[in-house]
Enzyme design. Structure first.
Site, PDB file in Angstrom:
ATOM      1  N   CYS A 112      -2.836   8.939   2.940  1.00  0.00           N
ATOM      2  CA  CYS A 112      -2.584   8.322   1.635  1.00  0.00           C
ATOM      3  C   CYS A 112      -3.807   8.404   0.728  1.00  0.00           C
ATOM      4  CB  CYS A 112      -2.132   6.871   1.799  1.00  0.00           C
ATOM      5  SG  CYS A 112      -3.296   5.829   2.687  1.00  0.00           S
TER       6      CYS A 112
ATOM      7  N   GLU B 177       0.883  -1.167   0.000  1.00  0.00           N
ATOM      8  CA  GLU B 177       0.000   0.000   0.000  1.00  0.00           C
ATOM      9  C   GLU B 177       0.914   1.208   0.000  1.00  0.00           C
ATOM     10  OE1 GLU B 177      -1.496   3.092   0.601  1.00  0.00           O
ATOM     11  OE2 GLU B 177      -2.148   2.610   2.632  1.00  0.00           O
TER      12      GLU B 177
END
Length: 510
Positions: free
Chosen positions: A286, A252
Protein backbone atom coordinates in the site's frame (compact mmCIF):
# COMPACT_ATOMS: atom_id res chain seq x y z
CA UNK A 1 2.84 -24.07 15.15
CA UNK A 2 3.45 -27.53 16.45
CA UNK A 3 0.38 -27.56 18.71
CA UNK A 4 -1.67 -25.16 16.64
CA UNK A 5 -4.72 -27.39 16.56
CA UNK A 6 -5.34 -27.13 20.30
CA UNK A 7 -5.91 -23.39 20.10
CA UNK A 8 -7.74 -23.67 16.81
CA UNK A 9 -10.76 -25.36 18.34
CA UNK A 10 -11.23 -22.55 20.83
CA UNK A 11 -10.49 -19.71 18.47
CA UNK A 12 -12.38 -20.79 15.38
CA UNK A 13 -14.57 -23.72 16.20
CA UNK A 14 -14.49 -27.22 14.77
CA UNK A 15 -15.33 -27.46 11.09
CA UNK A 16 -18.41 -29.64 11.08
CA UNK A 17 -19.41 -31.80 8.09
CA UNK A 18 -21.59 -29.97 5.54
CA UNK A 19 -21.03 -26.63 7.33
CA UNK A 20 -20.23 -23.67 5.05
CA UNK A 21 -16.50 -23.36 4.54
CA UNK A 22 -13.85 -21.84 2.31
CA UNK A 23 -10.34 -22.76 1.30
CA UNK A 24 -7.12 -20.72 1.25
CA UNK A 25 -4.73 -21.59 -1.56
CA UNK A 26 -1.05 -21.37 -2.40
CA UNK A 27 -1.01 -18.52 -4.97
CA UNK A 28 2.07 -19.93 -6.74
CA UNK A 29 1.04 -23.54 -7.26
CA UNK A 30 -2.67 -23.37 -6.52
CA UNK A 31 -2.54 -26.07 -3.88
CA UNK A 32 -4.86 -26.04 -0.89
CA UNK A 33 -3.37 -24.60 2.30
CA UNK A 34 -6.26 -25.06 4.72
CA UNK A 35 -10.04 -25.10 5.05
CA UNK A 36 -11.88 -22.82 7.46
CA UNK A 37 -15.47 -22.30 8.57
CA UNK A 38 -17.48 -19.53 6.97
CA UNK A 39 -18.68 -18.03 10.23
CA UNK A 40 -22.26 -16.85 10.43
CA UNK A 41 -23.37 -13.56 11.95
CA UNK A 42 -24.63 -15.45 15.00
CA UNK A 43 -21.27 -17.10 15.53
CA UNK A 44 -19.43 -13.80 15.11
CA UNK A 45 -21.68 -12.14 17.70
CA UNK A 46 -21.03 -15.02 20.10
CA UNK A 47 -17.27 -14.58 19.72
CA UNK A 48 -17.60 -10.83 20.33
CA UNK A 49 -19.70 -11.48 23.45
CA UNK A 50 -17.02 -13.84 24.75
CA UNK A 51 -14.37 -11.26 23.95
CA UNK A 52 -16.26 -8.66 25.97
CA UNK A 53 -15.93 -10.84 29.07
CA UNK A 54 -12.23 -11.17 28.31
CA UNK A 55 -11.93 -7.40 27.92
CA UNK A 56 -13.16 -6.83 31.46
CA UNK A 57 -10.44 -9.11 32.82
CA UNK A 58 -7.72 -7.75 30.52
CA UNK A 59 -8.43 -4.07 31.23
CA UNK A 60 -8.27 -4.76 34.98
CA UNK A 61 -4.68 -5.99 34.71
CA UNK A 62 -1.85 -3.61 35.50
CA UNK A 63 0.24 -2.05 32.76
CA UNK A 64 3.11 -4.33 33.74
CA UNK A 65 0.96 -7.46 33.59
CA UNK A 66 -0.26 -6.64 30.09
CA UNK A 67 3.25 -5.76 28.97
CA UNK A 68 4.57 -9.08 30.25
CA UNK A 69 1.94 -11.04 28.31
CA UNK A 70 2.52 -9.07 25.12
CA UNK A 71 6.27 -9.63 25.33
CA UNK A 72 5.68 -13.34 25.80
CA UNK A 73 3.58 -13.26 22.63
CA UNK A 74 6.45 -11.60 20.79
CA UNK A 75 8.70 -14.33 22.15
CA UNK A 76 6.49 -17.13 20.82
CA UNK A 77 6.43 -15.48 17.39
CA UNK A 78 10.21 -14.98 17.43
CA UNK A 79 10.95 -18.59 18.37
CA UNK A 80 8.48 -19.83 15.76
CA UNK A 81 9.53 -17.43 13.03
CA UNK A 82 10.77 -20.12 10.64
CA UNK A 83 7.43 -21.88 10.72
CA UNK A 84 5.54 -18.62 10.34
CA UNK A 85 7.75 -17.44 7.48
CA UNK A 86 7.25 -20.71 5.67
CA UNK A 87 3.49 -20.32 6.08
CA UNK A 88 3.65 -16.74 4.80
CA UNK A 89 5.66 -17.94 1.79
CA UNK A 90 3.13 -20.66 1.10
CA UNK A 91 -0.12 -18.78 1.65
CA UNK A 92 0.89 -15.24 0.65
CA UNK A 93 3.61 -16.09 -1.87
CA UNK A 94 6.42 -13.72 -0.86
CA UNK A 95 10.01 -15.00 -0.52
CA UNK A 96 10.96 -16.35 2.88
CA UNK A 97 13.50 -13.61 3.60
CA UNK A 98 10.89 -10.92 2.86
CA UNK A 99 8.49 -12.81 5.08
CA UNK A 100 11.05 -12.60 7.88
CA UNK A 101 11.42 -8.85 7.41
CA UNK A 102 7.66 -8.55 7.83
CA UNK A 103 7.64 -10.76 10.93
CA UNK A 104 10.61 -8.90 12.44
CA UNK A 105 8.87 -5.53 12.02
CA UNK A 106 5.73 -6.94 13.62
CA UNK A 107 7.72 -8.15 16.63
CA UNK A 108 9.31 -4.71 16.99
CA UNK A 109 5.87 -3.09 17.03
CA UNK A 110 4.58 -5.50 19.67
CA UNK A 111 7.55 -4.59 21.86
CA UNK A 112 7.08 -0.85 21.33
CA UNK A 113 3.36 -0.93 22.07
CA UNK A 114 3.89 -3.05 25.18
CA UNK A 115 6.70 -0.87 26.50
CA UNK A 116 5.14 2.54 25.83
CA UNK A 117 1.46 2.03 26.64
CA UNK A 118 1.74 3.16 30.26
CA UNK A 119 3.74 6.28 29.45
CA UNK A 120 1.36 7.35 26.66
CA UNK A 121 -1.97 6.43 28.23
CA UNK A 122 -1.56 6.84 31.99
CA UNK A 123 -3.69 9.51 33.72
CA UNK A 124 -2.15 12.98 33.79
CA UNK A 125 -2.95 16.33 35.34
CA UNK A 126 -4.13 19.20 33.18
CA UNK A 127 -3.87 22.90 33.98
CA UNK A 128 -7.23 24.55 34.72
CA UNK A 129 -6.67 28.26 34.10
CA UNK A 130 -7.72 31.13 36.35
CA UNK A 131 -11.47 30.75 35.86
CA UNK A 132 -11.39 27.16 37.18
CA UNK A 133 -8.48 27.55 39.59
CA UNK A 134 -10.43 25.93 42.43
CA UNK A 135 -10.76 22.71 40.42
CA UNK A 136 -8.26 19.95 39.71
CA UNK A 137 -8.36 18.52 36.17
CA UNK A 138 -7.10 15.20 34.85
CA UNK A 139 -7.15 13.30 31.58
CA UNK A 140 -7.02 9.55 31.17
CA UNK A 141 -7.35 7.20 28.22
CA UNK A 142 -9.76 4.35 28.82
CA UNK A 143 -9.88 1.21 26.66
CA UNK A 144 -12.79 0.99 24.24
CA UNK A 145 -13.68 -2.60 25.11
CA UNK A 146 -13.64 -4.92 22.08
CA UNK A 147 -11.88 -3.89 18.86
CA UNK A 148 -12.58 -5.66 15.57
CA UNK A 149 -9.60 -5.89 13.22
CA UNK A 150 -10.11 -6.73 9.54
CA UNK A 151 -6.71 -7.55 8.08
CA UNK A 152 -5.29 -7.58 4.54
CA UNK A 153 -3.60 -10.32 2.55
CA UNK A 154 -0.55 -8.42 1.28
CA UNK A 155 1.19 -8.03 4.66
CA UNK A 156 -0.80 -10.57 6.71
CA UNK A 157 1.46 -10.38 9.79
CA UNK A 158 2.82 -6.84 10.00
CA UNK A 159 -0.31 -4.90 9.08
CA UNK A 160 -2.89 -6.51 11.38
CA UNK A 161 -0.43 -6.62 14.27
CA UNK A 162 -0.07 -2.86 13.82
CA UNK A 163 -3.66 -2.64 15.05
CA UNK A 164 -3.87 -5.75 17.25
CA UNK A 165 -0.79 -5.08 19.39
CA UNK A 166 -1.68 -1.43 20.00
CA UNK A 167 -5.30 -2.23 20.81
CA UNK A 168 -4.23 -4.95 23.26
CA UNK A 169 -1.59 -2.72 24.86
CA UNK A 170 -4.28 -0.08 25.39
CA UNK A 171 -6.36 -2.58 27.37
CA UNK A 172 -8.83 -3.86 24.78
CA UNK A 173 -9.79 -7.34 23.69
CA UNK A 174 -9.51 -7.96 19.93
CA UNK A 175 -11.54 -10.00 17.48
CA UNK A 176 -9.47 -10.53 14.34
CA UNK A 177 -10.79 -11.41 10.90
CA UNK A 178 -7.89 -12.08 8.54
CA UNK A 179 -8.28 -11.97 4.78
CA UNK A 180 -9.79 -15.11 3.31
CA UNK A 181 -6.61 -15.36 1.22
CA UNK A 182 -4.34 -15.57 4.29
CA UNK A 183 -6.51 -17.05 7.03
CA UNK A 184 -3.99 -19.70 8.06
CA UNK A 185 -1.49 -16.94 8.87
CA UNK A 186 -4.11 -15.13 10.94
CA UNK A 187 -4.87 -18.33 12.81
CA UNK A 188 -1.17 -18.82 13.53
CA UNK A 189 -0.90 -15.33 15.03
CA UNK A 190 -3.92 -15.87 17.30
CA UNK A 191 -2.69 -19.29 18.39
CA UNK A 192 0.71 -17.80 19.23
CA UNK A 193 -0.98 -15.40 21.64
CA UNK A 194 -2.84 -18.28 23.30
CA UNK A 195 0.42 -20.22 23.68
CA UNK A 196 2.11 -17.23 25.28
CA UNK A 197 -0.32 -17.34 28.22
CA UNK A 198 -1.87 -20.81 28.31
CA UNK A 199 -3.26 -20.36 31.85
CA UNK A 200 -5.14 -17.14 31.07
CA UNK A 201 -8.78 -17.35 32.19
CA UNK A 202 -10.00 -15.64 29.00
CA UNK A 203 -9.03 -15.45 25.33
CA UNK A 204 -8.27 -11.79 24.77
CA UNK A 205 -7.35 -12.20 21.10
CA UNK A 206 -10.04 -14.08 19.18
CA UNK A 207 -10.30 -15.22 15.57
CA UNK A 208 -13.27 -15.18 13.21
CA UNK A 209 -12.98 -16.62 9.72
CA UNK A 210 -14.86 -16.09 6.51
CA UNK A 211 -15.25 -13.95 3.43
CA UNK A 212 -17.01 -10.61 2.98
CA UNK A 213 -20.22 -11.50 4.85
CA UNK A 214 -18.19 -12.44 7.93
CA UNK A 215 -16.45 -9.07 7.83
CA UNK A 216 -19.83 -7.35 7.56
CA UNK A 217 -21.06 -9.39 10.50
CA UNK A 218 -18.09 -8.24 12.58
CA UNK A 219 -18.95 -4.63 11.76
CA UNK A 220 -22.52 -5.21 12.96
CA UNK A 221 -21.63 -7.36 15.98
CA UNK A 222 -21.44 -4.62 18.60
CA UNK A 223 -17.67 -4.16 18.66
CA UNK A 224 -16.52 -0.80 19.96
CA UNK A 225 -14.32 0.02 16.96
CA UNK A 226 -13.31 -1.46 13.61
CA UNK A 227 -9.74 -1.19 12.31
CA UNK A 228 -9.82 -1.97 8.60
CA UNK A 229 -7.06 -2.32 6.01
CA UNK A 230 -7.96 -2.81 2.37
CA UNK A 231 -9.23 -1.01 -0.70
CA UNK A 232 -11.18 2.24 -0.56
CA UNK A 233 -14.07 0.46 -2.26
CA UNK A 234 -14.30 -2.16 0.47
CA UNK A 235 -13.62 0.49 3.10
CA UNK A 236 -16.79 2.32 2.08
CA UNK A 237 -18.74 -0.91 2.58
CA UNK A 238 -17.21 -1.30 6.03
CA UNK A 239 -18.16 2.26 6.94
CA UNK A 240 -21.71 1.70 5.68
CA UNK A 241 -22.03 -1.44 7.80
CA UNK A 242 -20.77 0.45 10.86
CA UNK A 243 -22.92 3.55 10.29
CA UNK A 244 -26.25 2.34 11.75
CA UNK A 245 -24.63 1.65 15.12
CA UNK A 246 -22.22 4.61 14.88
CA UNK A 247 -19.35 2.20 15.40
CA UNK A 248 -16.15 4.22 14.90
CA UNK A 249 -13.74 3.05 12.23
CA UNK A 250 -10.06 3.32 11.42
CA UNK A 251 -9.46 3.16 7.67
CA UNK A 252 -6.19 2.33 5.91
CA UNK A 253 -7.19 2.13 2.26
CA UNK A 254 -4.13 2.00 0.06
CA UNK A 255 -2.30 4.57 -1.98
CA UNK A 256 -0.74 5.72 -5.22
CA UNK A 257 2.56 6.74 -3.71
CA UNK A 258 4.95 9.00 -5.57
CA UNK A 259 8.71 9.43 -5.48
CA UNK A 260 10.29 12.75 -6.41
CA UNK A 261 13.86 12.67 -7.72
CA UNK A 262 15.57 16.06 -7.66
CA UNK A 263 18.45 17.10 -9.90
CA UNK A 264 20.96 16.75 -7.03
CA UNK A 265 19.78 13.28 -5.97
CA UNK A 266 22.05 10.25 -5.75
CA UNK A 267 20.56 8.53 -8.80
CA UNK A 268 21.96 5.11 -8.01
CA UNK A 269 20.38 5.11 -4.57
CA UNK A 270 17.15 6.57 -5.92
CA UNK A 271 16.86 3.88 -8.60
CA UNK A 272 17.59 1.11 -6.09
CA UNK A 273 14.94 2.48 -3.72
CA UNK A 274 12.39 2.94 -6.50
CA UNK A 275 12.81 -0.68 -7.54
CA UNK A 276 12.40 -1.96 -4.01
CA UNK A 277 9.40 0.29 -3.39
CA UNK A 278 7.76 -0.76 -6.64
CA UNK A 279 8.68 -4.42 -7.05
CA UNK A 280 9.07 -5.97 -3.61
CA UNK A 281 6.16 -8.16 -2.56
CA UNK A 282 5.21 -8.18 -6.28
CA UNK A 283 4.25 -4.52 -5.90
CA UNK A 284 1.47 -5.47 -3.52
CA UNK A 285 2.36 -2.78 -0.98
CA UNK A 286 0.00 0.00 0.00
CA UNK A 287 2.97 2.34 0.59
CA UNK A 288 4.90 1.05 -2.41
CA UNK A 289 6.20 3.43 -5.06
CA UNK A 290 3.93 3.50 -8.12
CA UNK A 291 4.87 6.88 -9.65
CA UNK A 292 8.25 8.58 -10.08
CA UNK A 293 8.62 12.25 -11.04
CA UNK A 294 12.22 13.02 -11.95
CA UNK A 295 13.68 16.37 -12.98
CA UNK A 296 14.34 16.45 -16.75
CA UNK A 297 18.05 17.16 -16.46
CA UNK A 298 18.65 13.75 -14.84
CA UNK A 299 15.70 11.81 -16.27
CA UNK A 300 17.61 9.84 -18.92
CA UNK A 301 20.36 8.92 -16.47
CA UNK A 302 17.80 7.82 -13.88
CA UNK A 303 15.89 5.64 -16.38
CA UNK A 304 19.13 4.09 -17.57
CA UNK A 305 20.05 3.36 -13.95
CA UNK A 306 16.67 1.70 -13.35
CA UNK A 307 17.06 -0.52 -16.41
CA UNK A 308 20.67 -1.41 -15.58
CA UNK A 309 19.84 -2.40 -12.02
CA UNK A 310 16.93 -4.59 -13.11
CA UNK A 311 19.28 -6.37 -15.53
CA UNK A 312 22.17 -6.58 -13.08
CA UNK A 313 20.01 -7.91 -10.25
CA UNK A 314 18.13 -10.22 -12.63
CA UNK A 315 14.86 -9.24 -11.00
CA UNK A 316 12.45 -12.07 -11.70
CA UNK A 317 9.36 -13.38 -9.92
CA UNK A 318 9.01 -17.00 -8.91
CA UNK A 319 8.57 -19.53 -6.12
CA UNK A 320 12.16 -20.68 -5.75
CA UNK A 321 15.04 -19.39 -3.60
CA UNK A 322 16.41 -17.11 -6.34
CA UNK A 323 13.17 -15.22 -6.97
CA UNK A 324 13.13 -11.49 -6.24
CA UNK A 325 9.44 -11.61 -5.44
CA UNK A 326 6.52 -14.01 -5.61
CA UNK A 327 3.20 -14.35 -7.39
CA UNK A 328 0.20 -12.09 -7.23
CA UNK A 329 -1.57 -13.25 -4.08
CA UNK A 330 -5.08 -12.41 -5.25
CA UNK A 331 -5.74 -13.86 -8.73
CA UNK A 332 -8.05 -11.03 -9.82
CA UNK A 333 -5.24 -8.49 -9.30
CA UNK A 334 -3.45 -9.88 -12.34
CA UNK A 335 -6.21 -8.49 -14.54
CA UNK A 336 -5.91 -5.06 -12.90
CA UNK A 337 -2.17 -4.93 -13.61
CA UNK A 338 -2.69 -6.08 -17.21
CA UNK A 339 -5.36 -3.43 -17.76
CA UNK A 340 -3.15 -0.65 -16.41
CA UNK A 341 -0.18 -1.65 -18.58
CA UNK A 342 -2.32 -1.97 -21.71
CA UNK A 343 -4.03 1.38 -21.06
CA UNK A 344 -0.70 3.17 -20.54
CA UNK A 345 0.77 1.77 -23.75
CA UNK A 346 -2.38 2.56 -25.72
CA UNK A 347 -2.14 6.17 -24.56
CA UNK A 348 1.42 6.62 -25.76
CA UNK A 349 3.64 5.39 -22.91
CA UNK A 350 6.84 3.48 -23.61
CA UNK A 351 7.77 0.28 -21.80
CA UNK A 352 11.52 0.56 -21.22
CA UNK A 353 11.43 -2.67 -19.19
CA UNK A 354 8.74 -5.31 -19.54
CA UNK A 355 5.39 -4.40 -21.06
CA UNK A 356 2.23 -6.17 -22.17
CA UNK A 357 3.99 -9.54 -22.29
CA UNK A 358 5.11 -9.22 -18.66
CA UNK A 359 1.79 -10.47 -17.32
CA UNK A 360 1.85 -14.25 -17.11
CA UNK A 361 -0.40 -15.31 -14.26
CA UNK A 362 0.22 -15.81 -11.44
CA UNK A 363 3.39 -13.78 -12.03
CA UNK A 364 4.09 -10.33 -13.42
CA UNK A 365 7.57 -9.46 -14.67
CA UNK A 366 9.08 -6.08 -13.66
CA UNK A 367 7.66 -3.31 -15.81
CA UNK A 368 8.89 0.29 -16.14
CA UNK A 369 6.60 2.62 -18.08
CA UNK A 370 7.98 5.93 -19.35
CA UNK A 371 5.99 9.11 -20.00
CA UNK A 372 2.61 7.69 -19.02
CA UNK A 373 -0.13 10.30 -19.49
CA UNK A 374 -1.45 11.60 -16.20
CA UNK A 375 -5.04 10.69 -17.10
CA UNK A 376 -4.21 6.99 -17.58
CA UNK A 377 -5.32 4.35 -15.10
CA UNK A 378 -1.68 3.46 -14.39
CA UNK A 379 -1.29 6.94 -12.88
CA UNK A 380 -4.76 7.58 -11.45
CA UNK A 381 -5.65 4.17 -9.93
CA UNK A 382 -3.83 1.92 -7.50
CA UNK A 383 -2.08 -0.75 -9.59
CA UNK A 384 -0.80 -2.99 -6.78
CA UNK A 385 1.64 -4.80 -9.01
CA UNK A 386 5.38 -4.78 -9.89
CA UNK A 387 5.11 -1.81 -12.22
CA UNK A 388 6.32 1.77 -12.02
CA UNK A 389 5.67 4.89 -14.07
CA UNK A 390 8.42 7.45 -14.67
CA UNK A 391 7.76 10.99 -15.88
CA UNK A 392 10.14 13.86 -16.45
CA UNK A 393 9.35 17.29 -14.95
CA UNK A 394 10.94 20.67 -15.45
CA UNK A 395 11.59 21.17 -11.72
CA UNK A 396 10.72 20.00 -8.23
CA UNK A 397 7.80 22.44 -8.09
CA UNK A 398 6.08 20.63 -10.96
CA UNK A 399 6.90 17.30 -9.33
CA UNK A 400 5.14 18.31 -6.12
CA UNK A 401 2.08 19.47 -8.07
CA UNK A 402 1.80 16.18 -9.95
CA UNK A 403 2.54 14.05 -6.90
CA UNK A 404 -0.28 15.76 -5.02
CA UNK A 405 -2.72 15.51 -7.95
CA UNK A 406 -4.30 12.31 -6.69
CA UNK A 407 -7.21 11.36 -4.48
CA UNK A 408 -4.84 9.18 -2.46
CA UNK A 409 -2.42 10.38 0.20
CA UNK A 410 -0.68 7.57 2.06
CA UNK A 411 3.11 7.50 1.69
CA UNK A 412 5.71 9.24 -0.47
CA UNK A 413 9.44 9.58 -1.03
CA UNK A 414 11.85 12.38 -1.89
CA UNK A 415 15.38 11.91 -3.20
CA UNK A 416 17.62 14.94 -3.17
CA UNK A 417 20.01 16.97 -1.08
CA UNK A 418 19.19 20.65 -0.73
CA UNK A 419 15.56 21.36 0.11
CA UNK A 420 14.47 17.72 0.34
CA UNK A 421 12.89 18.19 3.77
CA UNK A 422 10.95 21.21 2.53
CA UNK A 423 9.61 19.14 -0.38
CA UNK A 424 8.67 16.33 2.01
CA UNK A 425 6.56 18.68 4.12
CA UNK A 426 4.68 19.88 1.04
CA UNK A 427 3.56 16.43 -0.09
CA UNK A 428 -0.08 15.63 0.70
CA UNK A 429 0.51 12.31 2.38
CA UNK A 430 0.45 10.87 5.85
CA UNK A 431 4.10 9.80 5.66
CA UNK A 432 7.20 10.66 3.67
CA UNK A 433 10.70 9.17 3.57
CA UNK A 434 13.63 11.34 2.49
CA UNK A 435 16.40 9.51 0.61
CA UNK A 436 14.67 6.22 1.41
CA UNK A 437 11.40 4.44 0.75
CA UNK A 438 8.91 3.06 3.29
CA UNK A 439 11.35 3.85 6.14
CA UNK A 440 8.53 5.32 8.24
CA UNK A 441 6.91 1.88 8.58
CA UNK A 442 10.01 0.59 10.35
CA UNK A 443 9.91 3.24 13.10
CA UNK A 444 7.44 2.01 15.74
CA UNK A 445 7.15 5.45 17.35
CA UNK A 446 5.80 7.07 14.17
CA UNK A 447 2.09 7.07 13.31
CA UNK A 448 1.03 5.26 10.14
CA UNK A 449 -1.95 6.36 8.04
CA UNK A 450 -3.10 8.59 5.24
CA UNK A 451 -5.52 11.20 3.98
CA UNK A 452 -8.20 11.30 1.29
CA UNK A 453 -8.86 7.96 -0.43
CA UNK A 454 -6.07 6.48 1.68
CA UNK A 455 -8.28 6.65 4.76
CA UNK A 456 -8.09 8.19 8.19
CA UNK A 457 -6.98 7.34 11.69
CA UNK A 458 -3.52 6.12 12.71
CA UNK A 459 -1.83 2.94 13.84
CA UNK A 460 1.66 2.72 15.38
CA UNK A 461 3.27 5.12 17.81
CA UNK A 462 1.56 7.10 20.54
CA UNK A 463 -1.22 8.09 18.13
CA UNK A 464 -1.80 4.40 17.42
CA UNK A 465 -2.20 3.64 21.12
CA UNK A 466 -4.62 6.53 21.64
CA UNK A 467 -6.59 5.42 18.56
CA UNK A 468 -7.90 2.48 20.59
CA UNK A 469 -8.97 4.46 23.64
CA UNK A 470 -11.55 7.05 24.61
CA UNK A 471 -10.24 10.19 26.31
CA UNK A 472 -11.88 10.70 29.69
CA UNK A 473 -11.78 14.21 31.15
CA UNK A 474 -12.38 14.60 34.91
CA UNK A 475 -12.57 17.72 37.05
CA UNK A 476 -12.73 17.79 40.86
CA UNK A 477 -13.66 20.82 42.92
CA UNK A 478 -10.95 21.37 45.49
CA UNK A 479 -12.53 24.28 47.36
CA UNK A 480 -15.41 26.74 47.07
CA UNK A 481 -15.05 30.47 46.45
CA UNK A 482 -17.40 33.38 47.15
CA UNK A 483 -17.42 34.19 43.44
CA UNK A 484 -18.78 30.99 41.85
CA UNK A 485 -20.10 31.93 38.36
CA UNK A 486 -22.21 28.79 37.70
CA UNK A 487 -24.93 29.10 40.31
CA UNK A 488 -28.25 30.92 40.55
CA UNK A 489 -27.02 32.26 43.88
CA UNK A 490 -24.20 34.02 42.10
CA UNK A 491 -22.61 37.02 43.84
CA UNK A 492 -23.40 40.15 41.77
CA UNK A 493 -19.72 41.11 41.88
CA UNK A 494 -18.70 37.89 40.12
CA UNK A 495 -19.53 39.01 36.59
CA UNK A 496 -17.90 42.41 37.17
CA UNK A 497 -14.69 40.68 38.22
CA UNK A 498 -14.78 38.31 35.22
CA UNK A 499 -15.37 41.15 32.73
CA UNK A 500 -12.51 43.17 34.17
CA UNK A 501 -10.27 40.12 33.98
CA UNK A 502 -11.22 39.45 30.34
CA UNK A 503 -10.61 43.09 29.34
CA UNK A 504 -7.30 43.23 31.16
CA UNK A 505 -5.98 40.04 29.59
CA UNK A 506 -7.49 40.01 26.11
CA UNK A 507 -9.28 43.29 25.41
CA UNK A 508 -6.42 45.75 25.13
CA UNK A 509 -5.52 47.07 21.70
CA UNK A 510 -1.96 46.42 20.71
Amino acid sequence: MSDQGSANGAAVGVLEPDAPSFVSYDPAGGGEVATFPQMTAERVRAVVDEARQAAAWWSALTWAEREQRLRKWAGVITRGHEELCELVHRENGKPRDDAFLEVFLAIEHIGWAAGHARKVLRPRRVGTGLLMANHAASLEYQPLGVVGVIGPWNYPVFTPIGSIAYALAAGNAVVFKPSEYTTAIGEWIVDAFAQADPDAPHQVLRLVTGTGPTGAALCESGVDKIAFTGSARTGRKVMAACAPSLTPVLMECGGKDAMIVAADADLGQAADAALWGAMSNAGQTCVGIERVYVVDTVKDEFVAELSAQIQKLALKPGDGPGAAYGPMTMPSQVDVVRRHIDDALAKGATAVVGGAGSVRAPYVEPTVLLDVPEESSAVREETFGPTITVKGVKDVEEAVTLANATAYGLGSSVYGRRGAMTVARRLRSGMTSVNAVIAFAGVPGLPFGGVGESGFGRIHGADGLREFTRPKAITRRRWSTPFEPTTFARNPKTMTILKKYAMARYGRKK
